[in-house]
Design an enzyme around this catalytic site. Structure first.
Site, PDB file in Angstrom:
ATOM      1  N   LYS A   1      -4.025   1.526   5.615  1.00  0.00           N
ATOM      2  CA  LYS A   1      -4.155   0.351   5.232  1.00  0.00           C
ATOM      3  C   LYS A   1      -3.965  -0.797   6.308  1.00  0.00           C
ATOM      4  O   LYS A   1      -4.346  -1.976   6.105  1.00  0.00           O
ATOM      5  CB  LYS A   1      -3.112  -0.085   4.009  1.00  0.00           C
ATOM      6  CG  LYS A   1      -3.504   0.423   2.680  1.00  0.00           C
ATOM      7  CD  LYS A   1      -2.535   0.069   1.636  1.00  0.00           C
ATOM      8  CE  LYS A   1      -3.004   0.516   0.258  1.00  0.00           C
ATOM      9  NZ  LYS A   1      -2.197  -0.024  -1.058  1.00  0.00           N
TER      10      LYS A   1
ATOM     11  N   GLY B   1       8.160  -2.691  -0.032  1.00  0.00           N
ATOM     12  CA  GLY B   1       7.427  -1.922   0.732  1.00  0.00           C
ATOM     13  C   GLY B   1       5.907  -2.146   0.611  1.00  0.00           C
ATOM     14  O   GLY B   1       5.670  -3.266   0.426  1.00  0.00           O
ATOM     15  N   GLY B   2       5.220  -1.409   0.541  1.00  0.00           N
ATOM     16  CA  GLY B   2       3.616  -1.550   0.338  1.00  0.00           C
ATOM     17  C   GLY B   2       3.303  -2.528  -0.851  1.00  0.00           C
ATOM     18  O   GLY B   2       2.883  -3.532  -0.741  1.00  0.00           O
TER      19      GLY B   2
ATOM     20  N   TYR C   1       3.344   3.816 -12.664  1.00  0.00           N
ATOM     21  CA  TYR C   1       2.624   4.081 -13.693  1.00  0.00           C
ATOM     22  C   TYR C   1       2.721   5.463 -14.227  1.00  0.00           C
ATOM     23  O   TYR C   1       2.067   6.041 -15.330  1.00  0.00           O
ATOM     24  CB  TYR C   1       1.073   3.821 -13.495  1.00  0.00           C
ATOM     25  CG  TYR C   1       0.404   4.341 -12.277  1.00  0.00           C
ATOM     26  CD1 TYR C   1       0.439   3.927 -11.006  1.00  0.00           C
ATOM     27  CD2 TYR C   1      -0.233   5.657 -12.385  1.00  0.00           C
ATOM     28  CE1 TYR C   1       0.131   4.356  -9.828  1.00  0.00           C
ATOM     29  CE2 TYR C   1      -0.574   6.295 -11.246  1.00  0.00           C
ATOM     30  CZ  TYR C   1      -0.656   5.730 -10.065  1.00  0.00           C
ATOM     31  OH  TYR C   1      -1.053   6.396  -8.799  1.00  0.00           O
TER      32      TYR C   1
ATOM     33  N   VAL D   1       6.490  -1.369 -11.472  1.00  0.00           N
ATOM     34  CA  VAL D   1       5.138  -0.954 -10.818  1.00  0.00           C
ATOM     35  C   VAL D   1       4.642   0.598 -11.121  1.00  0.00           C
ATOM     36  O   VAL D   1       3.441   0.970 -10.996  1.00  0.00           O
ATOM     37  CB  VAL D   1       4.985  -1.116  -9.555  1.00  0.00           C
ATOM     38  CG1 VAL D   1       5.166  -2.548  -9.115  1.00  0.00           C
ATOM     39  CG2 VAL D   1       5.869  -0.524  -8.653  1.00  0.00           C
TER      40      VAL D   1
ATOM     41  N   GLY E   1       3.181   0.124 -14.775  1.00  0.00           N
ATOM     42  CA  GLY E   1       2.463  -0.307 -13.638  1.00  0.00           C
ATOM     43  C   GLY E   1       0.810   0.328 -13.951  1.00  0.00           C
ATOM     44  O   GLY E   1       0.035  -0.045 -13.124  1.00  0.00           O
TER      45      GLY E   1
ATOM     46  N   LEU F   1      -7.450   8.686  -8.600  1.00  0.00           N
ATOM     47  CA  LEU F   1      -8.337   8.287  -9.789  1.00  0.00           C
ATOM     48  C   LEU F   1      -9.270   7.462  -9.572  1.00  0.00           C
ATOM     49  O   LEU F   1     -10.221   7.312 -10.502  1.00  0.00           O
ATOM     50  CB  LEU F   1      -7.196   7.604 -10.965  1.00  0.00           C
ATOM     51  CG  LEU F   1      -6.109   8.442 -11.408  1.00  0.00           C
ATOM     52  CD1 LEU F   1      -5.292   7.475 -12.305  1.00  0.00           C
ATOM     53  CD2 LEU F   1      -6.576   9.658 -12.175  1.00  0.00           C
ATOM     54  N   SER F   2      -9.182   6.850  -8.396  1.00  0.00           N
ATOM     55  CA  SER F   2     -10.176   5.817  -7.990  1.00  0.00           C
ATOM     56  C   SER F   2     -11.758   6.397  -8.241  1.00  0.00           C
ATOM     57  O   SER F   2     -12.630   5.468  -8.784  1.00  0.00           O
ATOM     58  CB  SER F   2     -10.018   5.193  -6.752  1.00  0.00           C
ATOM     59  OG  SER F   2      -8.798   4.451  -6.705  1.00  0.00           O
TER      60      SER F   2
HETATM   61  P1  NAD Z   1       6.881   2.118  -0.112  1.00  0.00           P
HETATM   62  O1  NAD Z   1       7.619   3.355   0.303  1.00  0.00           O
HETATM   63  O2  NAD Z   1       5.980   1.397   0.892  1.00  0.00           O
HETATM   64  O3  NAD Z   1       8.066   1.280  -0.633  1.00  0.00           O
HETATM   65  C1  NAD Z   1       9.303   1.755  -1.235  1.00  0.00           C
HETATM   66  C2  NAD Z   1      10.202   0.607  -1.639  1.00  0.00           C
HETATM   67  O4  NAD Z   1      11.238   1.002  -2.456  1.00  0.00           O
HETATM   68  C3  NAD Z   1      10.845   0.074  -0.373  1.00  0.00           C
HETATM   69  O5  NAD Z   1      10.945  -1.161  -0.592  1.00  0.00           O
HETATM   70  C4  NAD Z   1      12.169   0.742  -0.235  1.00  0.00           C
HETATM   71  O6  NAD Z   1      13.115   0.282   0.386  1.00  0.00           O
HETATM   72  C5  NAD Z   1      12.542   1.011  -1.572  1.00  0.00           C
HETATM   73  N1  NAD Z   1      13.278   2.245  -2.021  1.00  0.00           N
HETATM   74  C6  NAD Z   1      12.986   3.366  -1.769  1.00  0.00           C
HETATM   75  N2  NAD Z   1      13.968   4.242  -2.170  1.00  0.00           N
HETATM   76  C7  NAD Z   1      14.817   3.501  -2.912  1.00  0.00           C
HETATM   77  C8  NAD Z   1      15.966   4.015  -3.412  1.00  0.00           C
HETATM   78  N3  NAD Z   1      16.466   4.930  -3.886  1.00  0.00           N
HETATM   79  N4  NAD Z   1      16.673   2.815  -4.037  1.00  0.00           N
HETATM   80  C9  NAD Z   1      16.182   1.578  -3.972  1.00  0.00           C
HETATM   81  N5  NAD Z   1      14.972   1.315  -3.313  1.00  0.00           N
HETATM   82  C10 NAD Z   1      14.593   2.218  -2.700  1.00  0.00           C
HETATM   83  O7  NAD Z   1       6.189   2.572  -1.296  1.00  0.00           O
HETATM   84  P2  NAD Z   1       4.966   1.682  -2.240  1.00  0.00           P
HETATM   85  O8  NAD Z   1       3.822   2.171  -1.628  1.00  0.00           O
HETATM   86  O9  NAD Z   1       5.427   0.357  -2.036  1.00  0.00           O
HETATM   87  O10 NAD Z   1       5.119   2.305  -3.487  1.00  0.00           O
HETATM   88  C11 NAD Z   1       6.279   2.131  -4.450  1.00  0.00           C
HETATM   89  C12 NAD Z   1       5.894   2.329  -5.867  1.00  0.00           C
HETATM   90  O11 NAD Z   1       5.155   1.590  -6.472  1.00  0.00           O
HETATM   91  C13 NAD Z   1       5.620   3.777  -6.215  1.00  0.00           C
HETATM   92  O12 NAD Z   1       6.326   4.135  -7.175  1.00  0.00           O
HETATM   93  C14 NAD Z   1       4.016   3.701  -6.043  1.00  0.00           C
HETATM   94  O13 NAD Z   1       3.444   4.678  -7.154  1.00  0.00           O
HETATM   95  C15 NAD Z   1       3.994   2.321  -7.039  1.00  0.00           C
HETATM   96  N6  NAD Z   1       2.603   1.827  -6.908  1.00  0.00           N
HETATM   97  C16 NAD Z   1       1.869   1.400  -8.024  1.00  0.00           C
HETATM   98  C17 NAD Z   1       0.739   0.836  -7.936  1.00  0.00           C
HETATM   99  C18 NAD Z   1       0.180   0.313  -9.177  1.00  0.00           C
HETATM  100  O14 NAD Z   1      -0.961   0.030  -8.966  1.00  0.00           O
HETATM  101  N7  NAD Z   1       0.609   0.242 -10.287  1.00  0.00           N
HETATM  102  C19 NAD Z   1       0.223   0.624  -6.570  1.00  0.00           C
HETATM  103  C20 NAD Z   1       1.001   0.770  -5.633  1.00  0.00           C
HETATM  104  C21 NAD Z   1       2.217   1.439  -5.532  1.00  0.00           C
END
Ligand code: NAD
Length: 295
Positions: free
Chosen positions: A73, A137-138, A238, A236, A260, A23-24
């Protein structure tokens, strides 16, 4: 849009792969147009293999800056000249600024500030708060570090014992040694400790993505007693705009249930400010992209 472009137009890029779904570009270009800024924003399919050349391209072409997404990243860090404190602590960059267009590249991480600004926009201040955070995670790491930089009293991270657990240990170590925030890490499978931590927190943040495809319909909190009238719940995710967790939090009377979308918009707004020096028209962008979902 084409009427805006001229020989003076400044370019901002987005380098990632896959990236065509993002979307950016639309978000930034709509905001430039709204403010009448002579900028354009384009996405480029760039993976780790093309990254060094792409970064040189930013320097050589005087591209004003870039956003960076997966898988770049972390990989981009060695090619940059400087990192913001948040990017350095998170160990990831989602925004690059080409200082004065002269080739000195500074890496920033706006995901954490985006999350904190999204909370602030809802009247939620993280300073001096005890916060339980599921997922490092990220997104979770960026949020945890920003909570530390913004003076949270405690950040209690809960993560399942997957590949992110070790990263979470490092994040806790950084928070404890480099910020005033006390940080702890526990296994998310320990439901009793998890619920007890939320009971002692004013804010619960879910940064796991549980509630989004392929885990749509699932949630981390299943006991209504965990939801209190003075608890802020922030997910987080959306899309969907209302996860099962947020639906449950609303149903059982949480103080706030925040999705989010705000984080998504504000991380973009922070990058927009870094690239143009101007404030993104966030209300206009929110309405344009998310309409009623953002409310
Ligand atoms: P990632 O893969 O880096 O991290 C995922 C995290 O969730 C890790 O800590 C992992 O251990 C945990 N996890 C994974 N499966 C799980 C489960 N079944 N039960 C419990 N914990 C679990 O992913 P990310 O990039 O950090 O993204 C995570 C979420 O954040 C995604 O839904 C992404 O869409 C959302 N996000 C939103 C925004 C925003 O601007 N709103 C920005 C970045 C990411």
């Amino acid at each position: 849009m084409s009427e805006r472009l001229s020989g003076h137009t400044l370019l901002v890029s987005l380098i990632a792969t896959p990236i065509r779904h993002s979307l950016s570009p639309k978000m930034h270009n709509e905001a430039y147009a709204k403010l009448g800024l002579d900028y354009a924003y384009l996405a480029f399919e760039v993976g780790n293999e093309e990254l060094a050349d792409a970064v040189q391209g930013i320097r050589a072409l005087g591209i004003r800056g870039s956003n960076v997404s997966m898988p770049n990243k972390q990989a981009i860090i060695p090619y940059l000249d400087e990192l913001s404190p948040a990017a350095e602590l998170v160990g990831a960059v989602n925004t690059v600024v080409n200082k004065d267009g002269k080739g000195h590249l500074v890496g920033h991480c706006t995901d954490g500030t985006g999350a904190v600004r999204a909370l602030a926009a809802e009247g939620v201040d993280v300073k001096d708060q005890v916060i339980t955070l599921a997922g490092a995670g990220g997104a979770g790491t960026a949020i945890a570090i920003q909570l530390g930089l913004d003076g949270a009293k405690e950040v209690r991270i809960f993560n399942i014992k997957d590949k992110c657990y070790e990263n979470a240990e490092q994040t806790v170590e950084k928070l404890n040694t480099r910020t005033q925030t006390k940080a702890t890490l526990n296994d998310l499978e320990d439901t009793e400790a998890f619920y007890q931590s939320i009971a002692e927190s004013s804010i619960f943040i879910d940064a796991t993505g549980v509630g989004m495809k392929p885990l749509e319909g699932q949630k981390l909190i299943n006991d209504p007693a965990v939801i209190r009238p003075d608890l802020v719940v922030f997910d987080v995710v959306y899309s969907p705009a209302e996860t099962e967790l947020l639906r449950f939090a609303k149903e059982h009377g949480a103080k706030k249930a925040i999705n989010g979308i705000g984080m998504m918009i504000y991380q973009g707004a922070e990058a927009f400010k870094l690239h143009t020096g101007e404030d993104m028209p966030v209300d206009y962008i929110r309405e344009l992209f998310f309409g009623d979902d953002a409310k």
